[in-house]
Design a protein around this motif. Structure first.
Motif, PDB file in Angstrom:
ATOM      1  N   PRO A 148       0.828  -1.213   0.000  1.00 34.85           N
ATOM      2  CA  PRO A 148       0.000   0.000   0.000  1.00 34.85           C
ATOM      3  C   PRO A 148       0.856   1.254   0.000  1.00 34.85           C
ATOM      4  O   PRO A 148       1.983   1.263   0.501  1.00 34.85           O
ATOM      5  CB  PRO A 148      -0.783  -0.126   1.309  1.00 34.85           C
ATOM      6  CG  PRO A 148       0.132  -0.885   2.218  1.00 34.85           C
ATOM      7  CD  PRO A 148       0.838  -1.868   1.324  1.00 34.85           C
ATOM      8  N   ARG A 149       0.324   2.318  -0.571  1.00 38.34           N
ATOM      9  CA  ARG A 149       1.026   3.588  -0.543  1.00 38.34           C
ATOM     10  C   ARG A 149       0.926   4.219   0.838  1.00 38.34           C
ATOM     11  O   ARG A 149       1.823   4.939   1.283  1.00 38.34           O
ATOM     12  CB  ARG A 149       0.425   4.522  -1.597  1.00 38.34           C
ATOM     13  CG  ARG A 149       0.747   4.095  -3.011  1.00 38.34           C
ATOM     14  CD  ARG A 149      -0.330   4.479  -4.008  1.00 38.34           C
ATOM     15  NE  ARG A 149      -0.563   5.918  -4.070  1.00 38.34           N
ATOM     16  CZ  ARG A 149      -1.474   6.477  -4.870  1.00 38.34           C
ATOM     17  NH1 ARG A 149      -2.217   5.699  -5.645  1.00 38.34           N
ATOM     18  NH2 ARG A 149      -1.641   7.787  -4.898  1.00 38.34           N
ATOM     19  N   ILE A 150      -0.175   3.950   1.527  1.00 39.96           N
ATOM     20  CA  ILE A 150      -0.453   4.551   2.835  1.00 39.96           C
ATOM     21  C   ILE A 150      -0.898   3.444   3.778  1.00 39.96           C
ATOM     22  O   ILE A 150      -1.685   2.570   3.395  1.00 39.96           O
ATOM     23  CB  ILE A 150      -1.549   5.619   2.717  1.00 39.96           C
ATOM     24  CG1 ILE A 150      -1.098   6.748   1.788  1.00 39.96           C
ATOM     25  CG2 ILE A 150      -1.925   6.186   4.090  1.00 39.96           C
ATOM     26  CD1 ILE A 150      -2.223   7.637   1.318  1.00 39.96           C
ATOM     27  N   ILE A 151      -0.415   3.492   5.025  1.00 37.82           N
ATOM     28  CA  ILE A 151      -0.835   2.531   6.043  1.00 37.82           C
ATOM     29  C   ILE A 151      -1.583   3.291   7.134  1.00 37.82           C
ATOM     30  O   ILE A 151      -1.071   4.250   7.711  1.00 37.82           O
ATOM     31  CB  ILE A 151       0.365   1.778   6.641  1.00 37.82           C
ATOM     32  CG1 ILE A 151       1.100   0.995   5.535  1.00 37.82           C
ATOM     33  CG2 ILE A 151      -0.092   0.824   7.736  1.00 37.82           C
ATOM     34  CD1 ILE A 151       2.372   0.320   6.009  1.00 37.82           C
ATOM     35  N   THR A 211       3.881   6.034   3.987  1.00 38.17           N
ATOM     36  CA  THR A 211       3.211   7.042   4.800  1.00 38.17           C
ATOM     37  C   THR A 211       2.348   6.316   5.813  1.00 38.17           C
ATOM     38  O   THR A 211       1.607   5.391   5.449  1.00 38.17           O
ATOM     39  CB  THR A 211       2.317   7.944   3.922  1.00 38.17           C
ATOM     40  OG1 THR A 211       3.116   8.540   2.905  1.00 38.17           O
ATOM     41  CG2 THR A 211       1.643   9.022   4.757  1.00 38.17           C
ATOM     42  N   ILE A 212       2.427   6.703   7.086  1.00 38.37           N
ATOM     43  CA  ILE A 212       1.631   6.069   8.132  1.00 38.37           C
ATOM     44  C   ILE A 212       0.793   7.123   8.847  1.00 38.37           C
ATOM     45  O   ILE A 212       1.301   8.181   9.226  1.00 38.37           O
ATOM     46  CB  ILE A 212       2.511   5.317   9.146  1.00 38.37           C
ATOM     47  CG1 ILE A 212       3.248   4.155   8.460  1.00 38.37           C
ATOM     48  CG2 ILE A 212       1.674   4.800  10.316  1.00 38.37           C
ATOM     49  CD1 ILE A 212       4.141   3.352   9.392  1.00 38.37           C
ATOM     50  N   VAL A 213      -0.494   6.828   9.014  1.00 39.53           N
ATOM     51  CA  VAL A 213      -1.381   7.629   9.853  1.00 39.53           C
ATOM     52  C   VAL A 213      -1.817   6.725  10.995  1.00 39.53           C
ATOM     53  O   VAL A 213      -2.399   5.663  10.772  1.00 39.53           O
ATOM     54  CB  VAL A 213      -2.590   8.164   9.073  1.00 39.53           C
ATOM     55  CG1 VAL A 213      -3.457   9.030   9.989  1.00 39.53           C
ATOM     56  CG2 VAL A 213      -2.143   8.959   7.851  1.00 39.53           C
ATOM     57  N   PHE A 214      -1.545   7.151  12.236  1.00 34.70           N
ATOM     58  CA  PHE A 214      -1.616   6.287  13.407  1.00 34.70           C
ATOM     59  C   PHE A 214      -2.510   6.936  14.462  1.00 34.70           C
ATOM     60  O   PHE A 214      -2.202   8.031  14.960  1.00 34.70           O
ATOM     61  CB  PHE A 214      -0.191   6.098  13.947  1.00 34.70           C
ATOM     62  CG  PHE A 214      -0.016   5.077  15.022  1.00 34.70           C
ATOM     63  CD1 PHE A 214       0.457   3.806  14.713  1.00 34.70           C
ATOM     64  CD2 PHE A 214      -0.265   5.385  16.354  1.00 34.70           C
ATOM     65  CE1 PHE A 214       0.665   2.861  15.715  1.00 34.70           C
ATOM     66  CE2 PHE A 214      -0.064   4.456  17.357  1.00 34.70           C
ATOM     67  CZ  PHE A 214       0.399   3.184  17.033  1.00 34.70           C
ATOM     68  N   VAL A 215      -3.617   6.294  14.795  1.00 38.05           N
ATOM     69  CA  VAL A 215      -4.518   6.792  15.837  1.00 38.05           C
ATOM     70  C   VAL A 215      -4.150   6.141  17.166  1.00 38.05           C
ATOM     71  O   VAL A 215      -3.956   4.920  17.247  1.00 38.05           O
ATOM     72  CB  VAL A 215      -5.986   6.488  15.491  1.00 38.05           C
ATOM     73  CG1 VAL A 215      -6.888   6.697  16.702  1.00 38.05           C
ATOM     74  CG2 VAL A 215      -6.453   7.372  14.333  1.00 38.05           C
ATOM     75  N   THR A 216      -4.028   6.946  18.218  1.00 34.36           N
ATOM     76  CA  THR A 216      -3.695   6.417  19.534  1.00 34.36           C
ATOM     77  C   THR A 216      -4.277   7.313  20.621  1.00 34.36           C
ATOM     78  O   THR A 216      -4.507   8.502  20.410  1.00 34.36           O
ATOM     79  CB  THR A 216      -2.161   6.303  19.712  1.00 34.36           C
ATOM     80  OG1 THR A 216      -1.866   5.824  21.030  1.00 34.36           O
ATOM     81  CG2 THR A 216      -1.471   7.633  19.505  1.00 34.36           C
ATOM     82  N   HIS A 217      -4.511   6.726  21.804  1.00 36.52           N
ATOM     83  CA  HIS A 217      -4.880   7.506  22.976  1.00 36.52           C
ATOM     84  C   HIS A 217      -3.657   7.906  23.792  1.00 36.52           C
ATOM     85  O   HIS A 217      -3.764   8.683  24.731  1.00 36.52           O
ATOM     86  CB  HIS A 217      -5.827   6.688  23.878  1.00 36.52           C
ATOM     87  CG  HIS A 217      -7.257   6.767  23.469  1.00 36.52           C
ATOM     88  ND1 HIS A 217      -7.897   5.758  22.782  1.00 36.52           N
ATOM     89  CD2 HIS A 217      -8.180   7.745  23.623  1.00 36.52           C
ATOM     90  CE1 HIS A 217      -9.145   6.104  22.548  1.00 36.52           C
ATOM     91  NE2 HIS A 217      -9.343   7.314  23.047  1.00 36.52           N
ATOM     92  N   SER A 218      -2.490   7.341  23.444  1.00 36.46           N
ATOM     93  CA  SER A 218      -1.280   7.555  24.228  1.00 36.46           C
ATOM     94  C   SER A 218      -0.441   8.681  23.638  1.00 36.46           C
ATOM     95  O   SER A 218       0.096   8.566  22.525  1.00 36.46           O
ATOM     96  CB  SER A 218      -0.454   6.265  24.273  1.00 36.46           C
ATOM     97  OG  SER A 218       0.833   6.513  24.811  1.00 36.46           O
ATOM     98  N   VAL A 219      -0.290   9.768  24.390  1.00 33.08           N
ATOM     99  CA  VAL A 219       0.553  10.877  23.943  1.00 33.08           C
ATOM    100  C   VAL A 219       2.000  10.420  23.845  1.00 33.08           C
ATOM    101  O   VAL A 219       2.722  10.774  22.913  1.00 33.08           O
ATOM    102  CB  VAL A 219       0.417  12.080  24.900  1.00 33.08           C
ATOM    103  CG1 VAL A 219       1.385  13.187  24.510  1.00 33.08           C
ATOM    104  CG2 VAL A 219      -1.011  12.608  24.898  1.00 33.08           C
TER     105      VAL A 219
END
Length: 266
Positions: free
Chosen positions: A161-164, A195-203
């Protein structure tokens, strides 16, 4: 100046919003948002619960359609899911009736890739994510949670993939396993150049992993902080190590972003 390939991989949101219908009337999950994600960036998204982090990720993945605005990857409007945007979910979504290797090969098999080619690539990725060829014949239930996540990442990578897109992929893991996979993910990101877009609750996780952190406000969600992350020892050739989390620079960034989330939630 960006190359033609770079422009093909650039993500651009222009006035993108998402409103859900409900029994109590419309609910604005994501306020009109303008955002550009450059090729090769590692962008983490943090914010209070219900701020629209996952909605944003699902819009990027093509699982949701914007209520307004334009969402482009390169010149193309996102019109649905695509193997060019791989998704790693919080809980591994491996098929229990297939071996680990069979799970990894599933996408190429559906696209008609010959057995020899997809098997060779699966073996390479098993090594890349730190599992090894000997794990390929096992069933998912025989693996630990951390190993299942590694297999899920390999299943995404085999489609090139181009984006993860990653939706809290380490949230359910113990701290030691989580830290090991964070280091592993940074290594893979450097090697694969995605390119990675990463959702997290941890700062802390966001600061450690990212080249850039977006802080979202409470609903209706909108980006209120867009912070570039630079830490001691950062180099194109060497991924960060956990020791950087004890530096004053890291702690200062962590405090700054945590305060922004707190302020957004008040």
């Amino acid at each position: 100046m960006s190359s033609a390939l770079d422009l093909r991989d650039r993500v651009v949101l222009t006035d993108v919003s998402k409103t859900y219908a409900s029994a109590n009337g419309p609910t604005v999950a994501l306020a009109p948002t303008d955002l550009v994600i450059e090729p090769g960036e590692f962008v983490s998204v943090v914010g209070p619960s219900g701020c629209g982090k996952t909605t944003l990720l699902q819009l990027l993945g093509g699982f949701l359609t914007p209520t307004s605005g334009d969402l482009l990857v390169g010149p193309d409007r996102v019109a649905g899911p695509s193997p060019e945007r791989g998704v790693v979910f919080q809980s591994p979504t491996l098929y229990p009736w297939l071996s680990v290797r069979g799970n990894i090969e599933f996408g190429p098999k559906c696209r008609g890739v010959d057995r020899k080619t997809r098997r060779s690539e699966a073996e390479r990725l098993l090594e890349l994510v730190g599992l090894g060829a000997e794990v390929g014949g096992q069933r998912p239930y025989q693996l630990s949670g951390g190993m299942q996540q590694r297999a899920q990442i390999a299943r995404v990578l085999i489609n090139d993939p181009r984006i993860i897109l990653m939706d809290e992929p380490f949230g359910a893991l113990d701290q030691l396993t989580r830290e090991r996979l964070q280091v592993e993910l940074l290594r893979l990101w450097r090697q694969a150049g995605k390119t990675i877009v990463f959702v997290t609750h941890s700062v802390e996780e966001a600061v450690f992993l990212s080249t850039r952190v977006l802080v979202m406000s409470a609903r209706p969600g909108r980006v209120i902080v867009d912070r570039r992350i630079e830490l001691p020892g950062d180099s194109p050739d060497h991924p960060r190590e956990l020791a950087v989390t004890s530096t004053p620079e890291f702690q200062s960034l962590k405090s700054e972003l945590a305060q922004a989330i707190y302020d957004a939630h008040r």
